[in-house]
Design a protein around this motif. Structure first.
Motif, short mmCIF file in Angstrom:
data_model
loop_
_atom_site.label_atom_id
_atom_site.label_comp_id
_atom_site.label_asym_id
_atom_site.label_seq_id
_atom_site.Cartn_x
_atom_site.Cartn_y
_atom_site.Cartn_z
N ARG A 162 16.83 -25.68 -30.31
CA ARG A 162 16.63 -27.03 -30.53
C ARG A 162 15.49 -27.92 -30.17
O ARG A 162 15.49 -28.71 -29.60
N GLY A 163 14.51 -27.06 -30.65
CA GLY A 163 13.16 -27.51 -30.36
C GLY A 163 12.47 -27.60 -29.11
O GLY A 163 11.61 -28.38 -28.73
N TYR A 164 12.89 -26.68 -27.96
CA TYR A 164 12.58 -26.22 -26.90
C TYR A 164 11.17 -26.09 -26.73
O TYR A 164 10.68 -25.21 -27.36
N ARG A 165 10.35 -26.66 -25.76
CA ARG A 165 9.17 -26.52 -25.63
C ARG A 165 8.83 -25.03 -24.93
O ARG A 165 7.99 -24.41 -25.19
N ASP A 166 9.81 -24.86 -24.01
CA ASP A 166 9.53 -23.58 -23.08
C ASP A 166 11.17 -23.21 -22.64
O ASP A 166 12.18 -24.17 -22.79
N LEU A 183 11.28 -19.58 -33.62
CA LEU A 183 12.52 -19.31 -34.52
C LEU A 183 13.68 -20.13 -34.09
O LEU A 183 13.62 -20.50 -32.98
N GLN A 184 14.40 -20.45 -35.06
CA GLN A 184 15.58 -21.34 -34.97
C GLN A 184 16.95 -20.75 -34.46
O GLN A 184 17.53 -21.53 -33.81
N ARG A 185 17.04 -19.59 -34.54
CA ARG A 185 18.14 -18.75 -34.22
C ARG A 185 18.24 -17.50 -33.76
O ARG A 185 17.27 -16.61 -34.02
N PHE A 186 18.98 -17.08 -32.71
CA PHE A 186 19.05 -15.92 -32.00
C PHE A 186 20.44 -15.55 -32.10
O PHE A 186 21.33 -15.87 -31.43
N ASP A 187 20.64 -14.33 -33.01
CA ASP A 187 21.99 -13.54 -33.08
C ASP A 187 21.72 -12.48 -32.23
O ASP A 187 21.14 -11.61 -32.68
N ALA A 188 22.40 -12.32 -31.26
CA ALA A 188 22.49 -11.06 -30.01
C ALA A 188 23.50 -10.38 -30.31
O ALA A 188 23.78 -9.43 -29.26
N GLY A 189 24.25 -10.28 -31.51
CA GLY A 189 25.05 -9.21 -31.71
C GLY A 189 26.54 -9.71 -31.51
O GLY A 189 26.72 -11.00 -31.37
N GLN A 198 15.23 -12.73 -22.38
CA GLN A 198 14.03 -12.38 -23.01
C GLN A 198 14.05 -12.82 -24.83
O GLN A 198 12.74 -13.36 -25.18
N GLY A 199 15.17 -12.79 -25.20
CA GLY A 199 15.10 -13.42 -26.53
C GLY A 199 15.00 -14.72 -26.87
O GLY A 199 14.47 -15.13 -27.95
N MET A 200 15.71 -15.50 -26.03
CA MET A 200 15.53 -16.85 -26.09
C MET A 200 13.83 -17.33 -25.85
O MET A 200 13.45 -18.07 -26.70
N ASP A 201 13.36 -16.76 -24.76
CA ASP A 201 11.84 -16.91 -24.54
C ASP A 201 11.26 -16.67 -25.71
O ASP A 201 10.40 -17.37 -26.15
#
Length: 374
Positions: free
Chosen positions: A171-175, A310-316, A300-303
């Motif tokens: 959601r637009g995170y800087r870090d 990237l806007q979305r992380f589908d981790a399985g 690590q994926g979020m980072d």
């Protein structure tokens, strides 16, 4: 124009197949499907026999297509119909072989029926009408998009099934700290503590693209991947050759994070990127380390997603433990055409009850998210 089922993706040109794709997701690309076949991960005695359905025009142009497999079991699908198969066995009804429209071993929502809606609808109608003549009990299409849901909704004989996964939204995170600041105090402290525990074990991380790994490093990646199955007494779905072939054919979409301790690799997570999304697919480690799974597979994926916009992380698939780490419930869809009228009626009743339960589960899950109220 009647559909044809190809015994190999190589029977259609990559340029024709990929021209029907409407998004940048990697899993439906000709290169991905061909790597599965050429590596022996599907075909042979795997129980996944390629049967890609295509509808050709008068000039042999590709109008519609579906990645398809004739299945002699239900493993590796992530939409579980073992109970249906067991009921058929008890009733003396053959459930296998069946036809599956899906990406093997990849529970990721994406295109399944390619082409303009009229041609795609014709492909579906012809496939379902010809099942019994080919000795197939049913046609199943897993992890469909909204467009395909609209195409299948109300189509005669088709039954819809719902599932629930957990995806993380940027959601637009800087870090990463900016993400932590959006959480409740208790959850923020828990995540920070988990990351500190991993760092305290002297573990460092290194992100690579597909072309940046040597064959020796791919050996390590596969060893970790296979170990996640072997510790449960199972055989891995993918062969070692798949990883090398994928690195050769679509390396730009591969991302691997390697975990090192004292310069020695101890774990890895394999992901693919496409469009605005990161898809975490496989992970593994060769020794037990406290909290390493959460760091390697999630944080690590979020980072990475934040750093690369990237806007979305589908981790399985599955994993309620994702909820308290900020992964939100997402409803998934699959569709099922069952030839036997008695089986179809029984499954329809089951799915009506299951859908209510899945929607309620997803709503309850939202109440467990770690984000600050307001």
């Amino acid at each position: 124009m009647l559909p044809t089922c190809l015994k190999s993706i190589h029977e259609i040109a990559a340029s024709q197949w990929d021209a029907l794709l409407t998004d940048a997701q990697p899993f439906l690309r000709h290169a991905f499907l061909s790597a599965l076949e050429d590596s022996g991960s599907v075909g042979g005695r795997t129980g996944w026999q390629p049967a890609h359905a295509v509808l050709l025009g008068e000039q042999s142009q590709l109008l519609a297509a579906m990645p398809g497999y004739v299945k002699s079991h239900s493993y590796g699908e992530y939409v579980f119909d073992h109970g249906w198969a067991d009921a058929c066995h008890r009733a003396g009804i053959d459930y296998y072989p069946k036809l599956l429209g899906a990406i093997p071993f990849s529970p990721v929502t994406g295109q399944r029926v390619l082409g303009e809606s009229q041609a795609a609808g014709q492909l579906l109608d012809e496939l379902s009408a010809g099942l019994e003549q080919q000795g197939l009990s049913s046609l199943h299409i897993n992890f469909t998009t909204e467009a395909e849901n609209a195409l299948l909704q109300g189509r005669d004989g088709w039954l819809q099934r719902l599932g629930c996964q957990f995806h993380w939204r940027n959601r637009g995170y800087r870090d990463f700290q900016d993400f932590l600041d959006a959480l409740s105090s208790r959850k923020r402290k828990q995540m920070r503590k988990e990351r500190e525990q991993v760092a305290g074990q002297g573990i460092e991380f290194d992100w690579r693209e597909g072309h940046q790994l040597s064959e020796l490093e791919w050996d390590f990646v596969y060893l970790c991947y296979a170990n996640t199955y072997r510790v449960r007494g199972q055989s891995p779905y993918l062969t070692r050759a798949f990883f090398s072939l994928l690195a050769e054919r679509m390396s730009e979409m591969i991302r691997v994070v390697l975990a090192h301790q004292a310069g020695r690799p101890v774990a890895m997570a394999f992901s693919l990127v496409g469009g605005d999304s990161l898809y975490g697919r496989y992970w593994g480690c060769l020794a037990e380390f406290d909290r390493l799974h959460f760091e390697t597979c999630f944080y690590q994926g979020m980072d990475f997603a934040i750093a690369n916009g990237l806007q979305r992380f589908d981790a399985g698939a599955q994993g309620e433990h994702k909820l308290i780490r900020g992964f939100e419930p997402v409803i998934t869809h699959s569709w099922h055409y069952l030839c036997h009228p008695g089986l179809r009626a029984a499954v329809a009743n089951f799915l009506a009850e299951e859908q209510h339960g899945v929607r309620g589960y997803a709503e309850d899950a939202r109440g467990l998210l770690p984000y600050r109220q307001g």
